[in-house]
Design a protein around this motif. Structure first.
Motif, mmCIF file in Angstrom:
data_model
loop_
_atom_site.group_PDB
_atom_site.id
_atom_site.type_symbol
_atom_site.label_atom_id
_atom_site.label_comp_id
_atom_site.label_asym_id
_atom_site.label_seq_id
_atom_site.Cartn_x
_atom_site.Cartn_y
_atom_site.Cartn_z
ATOM 1 N N GLY A 269 0.795 -1.219 0.000
ATOM 2 C CA GLY A 269 0.000 0.000 0.000
ATOM 3 C C GLY A 269 0.828 1.270 0.000
ATOM 4 N N SER A 270 2.152 1.147 -0.090
ATOM 5 C CA SER A 270 2.995 2.351 -0.139
ATOM 6 C C SER A 270 3.768 2.390 -1.444
ATOM 7 C CB SER A 270 3.985 2.381 1.029
ATOM 8 O OG SER A 270 4.847 3.504 0.891
ATOM 9 N N LEU A 271 3.749 3.548 -2.100
ATOM 10 C CA LEU A 271 4.538 3.737 -3.323
ATOM 11 C C LEU A 271 5.871 4.407 -3.010
ATOM 12 C CD1 LEU A 271 1.777 5.119 -5.759
ATOM 13 C CD2 LEU A 271 2.514 2.749 -5.414
ATOM 14 N N ARG A 272 6.112 4.707 -1.745
ATOM 15 C CA ARG A 272 7.271 5.516 -1.354
ATOM 16 C C ARG A 272 8.573 4.722 -1.508
ATOM 17 N NH1 ARG A 272 9.943 7.280 3.301
ATOM 18 N NH2 ARG A 272 9.122 5.593 4.591
ATOM 19 N N ALA A 273 9.603 5.396 -2.048
ATOM 20 C CA ALA A 273 10.933 4.789 -2.040
ATOM 21 C C ALA A 273 11.370 4.625 -0.591
ATOM 22 C CB ALA A 273 11.913 5.679 -2.803
ATOM 23 N N ARG A 274 12.101 3.576 -0.286
ATOM 24 C CA ARG A 274 12.578 3.280 1.074
ATOM 25 C C ARG A 274 11.427 3.171 2.072
ATOM 26 N NH1 ARG A 274 18.345 4.719 2.345
ATOM 27 N NH2 ARG A 274 19.333 4.490 0.332
ATOM 28 N N SER A 275 10.340 2.667 1.607
ATOM 29 C CA SER A 275 9.140 2.500 2.423
ATOM 30 C C SER A 275 9.332 1.411 3.476
ATOM 31 C CB SER A 275 7.997 2.123 1.466
ATOM 32 O OG SER A 275 7.036 1.331 2.097
ATOM 33 N N SER A 276 8.846 1.682 4.678
ATOM 34 C CA SER A 276 8.899 0.652 5.722
ATOM 35 C C SER A 276 7.938 -0.493 5.382
ATOM 36 C CB SER A 276 8.557 1.260 7.088
ATOM 37 O OG SER A 276 7.345 1.972 7.031
ATOM 38 N N THR A 277 6.834 -0.172 4.732
ATOM 39 C CA THR A 277 5.917 -1.215 4.256
ATOM 40 C C THR A 277 6.634 -2.133 3.268
ATOM 41 O OG1 THR A 277 4.081 0.335 4.459
ATOM 42 C CG2 THR A 277 3.717 -1.586 3.061
ATOM 43 N N GLY A 278 7.399 -1.516 2.371
ATOM 44 C CA GLY A 278 8.166 -2.302 1.409
ATOM 45 C C GLY A 278 9.176 -3.201 2.105
ATOM 46 N N SER B 220 0.536 -2.855 4.281
ATOM 47 C CA SER B 220 0.128 -1.469 4.048
ATOM 48 C C SER B 220 0.418 -0.553 5.232
ATOM 49 C CB SER B 220 -1.384 -1.421 3.761
ATOM 50 O OG SER B 220 -1.784 -0.106 3.422
ATOM 51 N N PRO B 221 0.692 0.709 4.932
ATOM 52 C CA PRO B 221 0.630 1.726 5.987
ATOM 53 C C PRO B 221 -0.819 2.166 6.181
ATOM 54 C CG PRO B 221 1.306 2.755 3.934
ATOM 55 C CD PRO B 221 1.046 1.294 3.639
ATOM 56 N N GLU B 222 -1.016 3.084 7.087
ATOM 57 C CA GLU B 222 -2.342 3.684 7.302
ATOM 58 C C GLU B 222 -2.219 5.175 7.017
ATOM 59 O OE1 GLU B 222 -4.840 2.676 10.839
ATOM 60 O OE2 GLU B 222 -4.243 4.674 11.488
ATOM 61 N N TYR B 223 -3.141 5.694 6.236
ATOM 62 C CA TYR B 223 -3.187 7.135 5.971
ATOM 63 C C TYR B 223 -4.499 7.693 6.515
ATOM 64 C CZ TYR B 223 0.683 6.677 2.576
ATOM 65 O OH TYR B 223 1.889 6.436 1.956
ATOM 66 N N ALA B 224 -4.406 8.687 7.410
ATOM 67 C CA ALA B 224 -5.601 9.349 7.946
ATOM 68 C C ALA B 224 -6.638 8.336 8.427
ATOM 69 C CB ALA B 224 -6.199 10.309 6.905
ATOM 70 N N HIS B 225 -6.161 7.386 9.216
ATOM 71 C CA HIS B 225 -7.024 6.319 9.772
ATOM 72 C C HIS B 225 -7.711 5.515 8.683
ATOM 73 C CE1 HIS B 225 -7.465 7.772 14.212
ATOM 74 N NE2 HIS B 225 -6.207 7.603 13.838
ATOM 75 N N GLY B 226 -7.088 5.414 7.517
ATOM 76 C CA GLY B 226 -7.726 4.677 6.435
ATOM 77 C C GLY B 226 -6.715 3.916 5.592
ATOM 78 N N THR C 232 -0.399 -4.562 8.541
ATOM 79 C CA THR C 232 -0.182 -3.120 8.524
ATOM 80 C C THR C 232 0.988 -2.793 9.435
ATOM 81 O OG1 THR C 232 -1.918 -2.898 10.204
ATOM 82 C CG2 THR C 232 -2.536 -2.442 7.922
ATOM 83 N N ALA C 233 1.661 -1.691 9.112
ATOM 84 C CA ALA C 233 2.792 -1.247 9.918
ATOM 85 C C ALA C 233 2.724 0.263 10.043
ATOM 86 C CB ALA C 233 4.108 -1.675 9.268
ATOM 87 N N SER C 234 3.139 0.744 11.203
ATOM 88 C CA SER C 234 3.036 2.176 11.469
ATOM 89 C C SER C 234 4.171 2.611 12.390
ATOM 90 C CB SER C 234 1.681 2.474 12.141
ATOM 91 O OG SER C 234 1.674 3.770 12.691
ATOM 92 N N PRO C 235 4.579 3.873 12.287
ATOM 93 C CA PRO C 235 5.555 4.375 13.263
ATOM 94 C C PRO C 235 4.934 4.547 14.649
ATOM 95 C CG PRO C 235 4.937 6.107 11.704
ATOM 96 C CD PRO C 235 4.266 4.849 11.237
ATOM 97 N N PHE C 236 3.625 4.456 14.730
ATOM 98 C CA PHE C 236 2.907 4.697 15.993
ATOM 99 C C PHE C 236 2.559 3.376 16.681
ATOM 100 C CE2 PHE C 236 1.739 8.262 13.093
ATOM 101 C CZ PHE C 236 2.567 9.197 13.691
ATOM 102 N N PRO C 237 2.163 3.442 17.973
ATOM 103 C CA PRO C 237 1.872 2.195 18.708
ATOM 104 C C PRO C 237 0.667 1.433 18.178
ATOM 105 C CG PRO C 237 2.212 4.029 20.239
ATOM 106 C CD PRO C 237 2.134 4.612 18.862
ATOM 107 N N THR C 238 -0.177 2.092 17.408
ATOM 108 C CA THR C 238 -1.412 1.468 16.927
ATOM 109 C C THR C 238 -1.184 0.443 15.820
ATOM 110 O OG1 THR C 238 -1.597 3.364 15.486
ATOM 111 C CG2 THR C 238 -2.900 3.418 17.494
ATOM 112 N N GLY C 239 -0.050 0.508 15.147
ATOM 113 C CA GLY C 239 0.240 -0.489 14.110
ATOM 114 C C GLY C 239 -0.671 -0.413 12.894
ATOM 115 N N GLY C 240 -1.325 0.716 12.699
ATOM 116 C CA GLY C 240 -2.224 0.834 11.542
ATOM 117 C C GLY C 240 -3.510 0.045 11.716
ATOM 118 N N ASP C 241 -4.032 0.033 12.940
ATOM 119 C CA ASP C 241 -5.191 -0.819 13.237
ATOM 120 C C ASP C 241 -6.445 -0.438 12.448
ATOM 121 O OD1 ASP C 241 -5.372 1.542 14.714
ATOM 122 O OD2 ASP C 241 -6.118 0.580 16.537
#
Ligand SMILES: Cc1cc2nc3c(=O)[nH]c(=O)nc-3n(C[C@H](O)[C@H](O)[C@H](O)COP(=O)(O)O)c2cc1C
Length: 180
Positions: free
Chosen positions: A8-17, A74-80, A107-116
């Protein structure tokens, strides 16, 4: 067992990747990833019985049909759910390649929620698509940043790697082996 992996991430050096690559390193079998960034925006006018799907859509559907199981990371964007990933799933709704197919949502996130939030939404969408979401194979990975190495673009945290190995085992052996 052949895996199709969607990020779910198109970012280079993505943590999701990094999570996706590490999961595929651990997988004991063939795997492919789909370039969902190349997909056009979903449009039902391009999806009818008489329509010829755009080539990136046809490629995604062929890869999904050939897969025995699907890994969604996937990451989570704006709780989605990131739009690019929801768009890819929308292209797979009516074509049916996900029906009865085992799917893991990580899902993976920099926050404790883990992209819930994104995790729950992805599971709901996939269930609606009649995919066989495998609860024991799903993960919400918190504080992902220091668990990855940007140089290798892999997960380096041993506990997370062990958990990914367990998740993949549940995905590839099916829901019957795993508690819900
Ligand atoms: C527009 C935007 C919205 C975000 N919203 C959330 C959020 O709701 N929850 C969350 O856990 N992280 C959120 N994040 C942080 C992402 O989880 C973080 O940027 C993550 O590293 C993205 O994954 P990637 O490294 O694979 O690109 C957001 C990031 C961006 C850019």
């Amino acid at each position: 067992m052949r895996l199709l992996a969607l990020s779910g991430s198109l970012r280079a050096r993505s943590s999701t990747g990094a999570v996706l690559r590490s999961a595929l390193d651990l997988h004991q079998g063939p795997a492919t990833t789909a370039d969902i960034g190349a997909l056009p925006h979903f449009n039902p006018d391009l999806d009818g019985e008489d329509a010829t799907p755009p080539p990136p859509v046809a490629a995604l559907r062929t890869a999904a049909a050939a897969a025995d199981a699907i890994l969604v990371v996937s990451p989570e964007y704006a709780h989605g759910v990131p739009g690019v990933l929801k768009n890819a799933l929308d292209w797979l709704v009516s074509s049916g390649e996900c029906v009865d197919k085992p799917v893991a949502v990580i899902t993976a996130s920099p926050f404790p929620t883990g992209g819930d939030h994104a995790n729950a939404q992805l599971r709901e969408t996939l269930r609606m698509m009649s995919a066989e979401v495998v609860p024991a194979a799903c993960r919400e990975i918190p504080a992902i940043g220091p668990k990855t190495d940007p140089a290798t673009e892999r997960v380096t945290d041993e506990a997370t790697l062990a958990d990914l190995r367990a998740a993949l085992s549940h995905l590839t052996t099916g829901p019957a082996s795993a508690p819900a």
